[in-house]
Design an enzyme around this catalytic site. Structure first.
Site, short mmCIF file in Angstrom:
data_model
loop_
_atom_site.label_atom_id
_atom_site.label_comp_id
_atom_site.label_asym_id
_atom_site.label_seq_id
_atom_site.Cartn_x
_atom_site.Cartn_y
_atom_site.Cartn_z
N HIS A 30 0.95 -0.52 4.38
CA HIS A 30 0.13 0.43 3.65
C HIS A 30 0.83 1.76 3.77
O HIS A 30 1.21 2.16 4.88
CB HIS A 30 -1.27 0.49 4.26
CG HIS A 30 -2.26 1.21 3.41
ND1 HIS A 30 -2.26 2.58 3.30
CD2 HIS A 30 -3.28 0.76 2.66
CE1 HIS A 30 -3.25 2.94 2.50
NE2 HIS A 30 -3.89 1.85 2.10
N ASP A 81 -6.77 -6.71 2.74
CA ASP A 81 -6.75 -7.88 1.85
C ASP A 81 -6.27 -9.16 2.52
O ASP A 81 -6.63 -10.25 2.09
CB ASP A 81 -5.85 -7.60 0.64
CG ASP A 81 -6.34 -6.44 -0.20
OD1 ASP A 81 -7.52 -6.06 -0.04
OD2 ASP A 81 -5.56 -5.92 -1.00
#
Length: 113
Positions: A30, A81
Site C-alpha cells: 500500500h 483485500d
C-alpha cells in the site's frame, strides 16, 4: 490466485516463482500504509474463524503461506483485500463478484457488509 494454487503444498513454490518472475502478488503493499493495514489483522482473524467453522482451512492455509513468504522476501504486508478475499470465497462468493464486493467494501471504509 488461491484457487489457482489449489492447496498449501503448492503455495510456497507458487509465490516464490511468481516473485522470481517479477509478478505482482495481489493483496500486498500500500503506497501509504508501509507497515501494513491494522484492519488486515482483524479480517485475518475472521477468515481463520470462518475457515474453522466451514471445516475448510485450505484457502486460509494458502493465504498464510503467501503472507509469510511475501513479508520475508519483499517486506510487504497484506492489505485489507488479501484476507477479505479468503473470507468471501469461504462464504461462497463467486469469483466474478469478488472484485465489485471488495470495491464496495473499501468504498464504505472497511465497514463489514
Amino acid at each position: 490466485m488461491f484457487l489457482e494454487i489449489g492447496n498449501h503444498e503448492r503455495a510456497e513454490r507458487w509465490v516464490r516463482e511468481a516473485l522470481a518472475n517479477k509478478h505482482r502478488i495481489m493483496g500486498f503493499g500500500h503506497r501509504v500504509l508501509k507497515k501494513g493495514d491494522s484492519r488486515s489483522a482483524i479480517i485475518q482473524q475472521h477468515a481463520e474463524s470462518l475457515s474453522r467453522i466451514c471445516g475448510d482451512r485450505r484457502l486460509y492455509e494458502i493465504a498464510t503461506i503467501i503472507d509469510r513468504v511475501v513479508q520475508q522476501e519483499k517486506g510487504l504486508y497484506p492489505n485489507l483485500d488479501f484476507y477479505t478475499a479468503v473470507a468471501y470465497l469461504l462464504m461462497g462468493s463467486h469469483v466474478s463478484c469478488t472484485h465489485p464486493s471488495l470495491s464496495v467494501h473499501v468504498w464504505l471504509g472497511g465497514v463489514p457488509i
